[in-house]
Design an enzyme around this catalytic site. Sequence first.
Site, PDB file in Angstrom:
ATOM      1  N   GLU A  89      -6.543  -0.494 -15.135  1.00  0.00           N
ATOM      2  CA  GLU A  89      -6.209  -0.919 -13.778  1.00  0.00           C
ATOM      3  C   GLU A  89      -4.874  -1.687 -13.791  1.00  0.00           C
ATOM      4  OE1 GLU A  89      -8.216  -4.102 -10.608  1.00  0.00           O
ATOM      5  OE2 GLU A  89      -8.900  -4.014 -12.676  1.00  0.00           O
ATOM      6  N   LEU A  91      -2.610  -4.569 -12.460  1.00  0.00           N
ATOM      7  CA  LEU A  91      -2.731  -5.838 -11.742  1.00  0.00           C
ATOM      8  C   LEU A  91      -1.341  -6.433 -11.580  1.00  0.00           C
ATOM      9  CD1 LEU A  91      -5.793  -7.475 -13.592  1.00  0.00           C
ATOM     10  CD2 LEU A  91      -5.798  -6.399 -11.337  1.00  0.00           C
ATOM     11  N   ASP A 217      -6.528 -13.271 -28.943  1.00  0.00           N
ATOM     12  CA  ASP A 217      -5.060 -13.327 -29.089  1.00  0.00           C
ATOM     13  C   ASP A 217      -4.473 -14.022 -27.869  1.00  0.00           C
ATOM     14  OD1 ASP A 217      -2.520 -12.959 -30.117  1.00  0.00           O
ATOM     15  OD2 ASP A 217      -2.366 -10.849 -29.547  1.00  0.00           O
TER      16      ASP A 217
HETATM   17  N1  LIG Z   1      -2.961  -4.114 -16.405  1.00  0.00           N
HETATM   18  C1  LIG Z   1      -1.677  -4.428 -16.246  1.00  0.00           C
HETATM   19  N2  LIG Z   1      -1.113  -4.350 -15.023  1.00  0.00           N
HETATM   20  C2  LIG Z   1       0.204  -4.655 -14.854  1.00  0.00           C
HETATM   21  N3  LIG Z   1       1.020  -5.029 -15.835  1.00  0.00           N
HETATM   22  C3  LIG Z   1       0.517  -5.133 -17.083  1.00  0.00           C
HETATM   23  C4  LIG Z   1      -0.840  -4.831 -17.345  1.00  0.00           C
HETATM   24  N4  LIG Z   1      -1.080  -5.003 -18.668  1.00  0.00           N
HETATM   25  C5  LIG Z   1       0.085  -5.393 -19.200  1.00  0.00           C
HETATM   26  N5  LIG Z   1       1.053  -5.469 -18.254  1.00  0.00           N
HETATM   27  C6  LIG Z   1       2.473  -5.855 -18.463  1.00  0.00           C
HETATM   28  O1  LIG Z   1       2.950  -5.369 -19.709  1.00  0.00           O
HETATM   29  C7  LIG Z   1       3.311  -6.443 -20.589  1.00  0.00           C
HETATM   30  C8  LIG Z   1       2.854  -6.137 -22.012  1.00  0.00           C
HETATM   31  O2  LIG Z   1       1.459  -5.948 -22.041  1.00  0.00           O
HETATM   32  P1  LIG Z   1       0.595  -6.143 -23.347  1.00  0.00           P
HETATM   33  O3  LIG Z   1       0.643  -7.554 -23.772  1.00  0.00           O
HETATM   34  O4  LIG Z   1      -0.754  -5.585 -23.081  1.00  0.00           O
HETATM   35  O5  LIG Z   1       1.390  -5.198 -24.342  1.00  0.00           O
HETATM   36  P2  LIG Z   1       1.545  -5.156 -25.909  1.00  0.00           P
HETATM   37  O6  LIG Z   1       2.678  -4.292 -26.236  1.00  0.00           O
HETATM   38  O7  LIG Z   1       0.218  -4.844 -26.515  1.00  0.00           O
HETATM   39  O8  LIG Z   1       1.762  -6.642 -26.193  1.00  0.00           O
HETATM   40  P3  LIG Z   1       2.720  -7.606 -26.919  1.00  0.00           P
HETATM   41  O9  LIG Z   1       4.040  -7.510 -26.268  1.00  0.00           O
HETATM   42  O10 LIG Z   1       1.983  -8.869 -26.580  1.00  0.00           O
HETATM   43  O11 LIG Z   1       2.674  -7.295 -28.351  1.00  0.00           O
HETATM   44  C9  LIG Z   1       2.638  -7.668 -19.999  1.00  0.00           C
HETATM   45  O12 LIG Z   1       3.333  -8.833 -20.278  1.00  0.00           O
HETATM   46  C10 LIG Z   1       2.624  -7.359 -18.509  1.00  0.00           C
HETATM   47  O13 LIG Z   1       3.848  -7.712 -17.934  1.00  0.00           O
END
Ligand SMILES: Nc1ncnc2c1ncn2[C@@H]1O[C@H](COP(=O)(O)OP(=O)(O)OP(=O)(O)O)[C@@H](O)[C@H]1O
Length: 309
Positions: A89, A91, A217
């Site tokens: 989803e 958000l 985390d």
């Molecule tokens: N469900 C969501 N809806 C909208 N934006 C999201 C969502 N999930 C993540 N994001 C955006 O994407 C960015 C990165 O997400 P996430 O932390 O899950 O990625 P990652 O590559 O696993 O993490 P990291 O950069 O922490 O290693 C978040 O900071 C946010 O801005």
Amino acid sequence: MEKILKTELKTSVLKAFGSSGGGYISQGQAYETDNGRVFVKINHKPQARKMFEGEMASLEAIQKTNIVRVPQPIKVIDLPGGGAMFVMEYLKMKHLNKYSSKLGEQIADLHLYNQKLGEKLRKEGNTIGKGASYSEFQYVDKFGFHKATCCGYIAQVNEWQSDWPSFFIRHRLQAQLDLIEKDYGDREARELWSQLKVKIPEMFSDVEIVPALLHGDLWAGNVAEDDSGPIIFDPASFYGHSEFELAIAGMFGGFSSSFFSAYHSKIPKAPGFEKRNKLYQLFNYINHWNHFGTGYRGPTINVMRKLLK
Ligand SMILES: Nc1ncnc2c1ncn2[C@@H]1O[C@H](COP(=O)(O)OP(=O)(O)OP(=O)(O)O)[C@@H](O)[C@H]1O
Ligand SMILES: [Mg+2]
């Protein structure tokens, strides 16, 4: 890729919006679909499916408690050339600000959730014997998780274990230090660790630890808020010691003191908290050393020395 998404999500509309963002680990992109907005994380590494399945299972576990808002997980999809996508989803998120203390309360409630289930079961067990409701509640009496999760891109073993210090030493610290040994063969780290390892159990002699469902985390980059309240995402959940969660939150900023005071008004600091907090920081420093290189060697060695004092 967009074709696969359309088929898998059974949507005729698939319109990218916002900017495509790269997290440290995965690429992210938001889409409009027939069924609302979704956020897709894409990762081309061979272990991507495993990583996303761990994230999906974590989101499901947190969501089930109905305590803190997470994005609804939707699907993990393989990419034809290797790697995977994770659809959840969308958000609309803002920096955590207004709801900082609310998040502190919710994280404490999340940590207390399993313990309360246990208390409820015991009470029912005492008054009405083994009722039918036993099977409805899934009290967890061990440390671990039913899926492997990744911390950054490092896969973590979550095999169930009944003793927390053993779980933490073996599947968290030792696992990370094995990677350091493999990549750097750092003698000082190896020697400090062999002295420290045997001292860890005594740091836990005064505390009773009930397995708590953790985000796993909880750093500032994985928390946010919208108009209705706090949001957490990108979890690597497991049942562990609640104090583990607070270390990373306290290390890299982003959490105001109102977060911690709200948390501790529900879960007060137990005797020996500060020392164990350092121990949990150690895990994060080694993990950073593994992810970002030798810049984190100094802090790792430092905190090991402090723990040996
Ligand atoms: N469900 C969501 N809806 C909208 N934006 C999201 C969502 N999930 C993540 N994001 C955006 O994407 C960015 C990165 O997400 P996430 O932390 O899950 O990625 P990652 O590559 O696993 O993490 P990291 O950069 O922490 O290693 C978040 O900071 C946010 O801005
Ligand atoms: Mg993240």
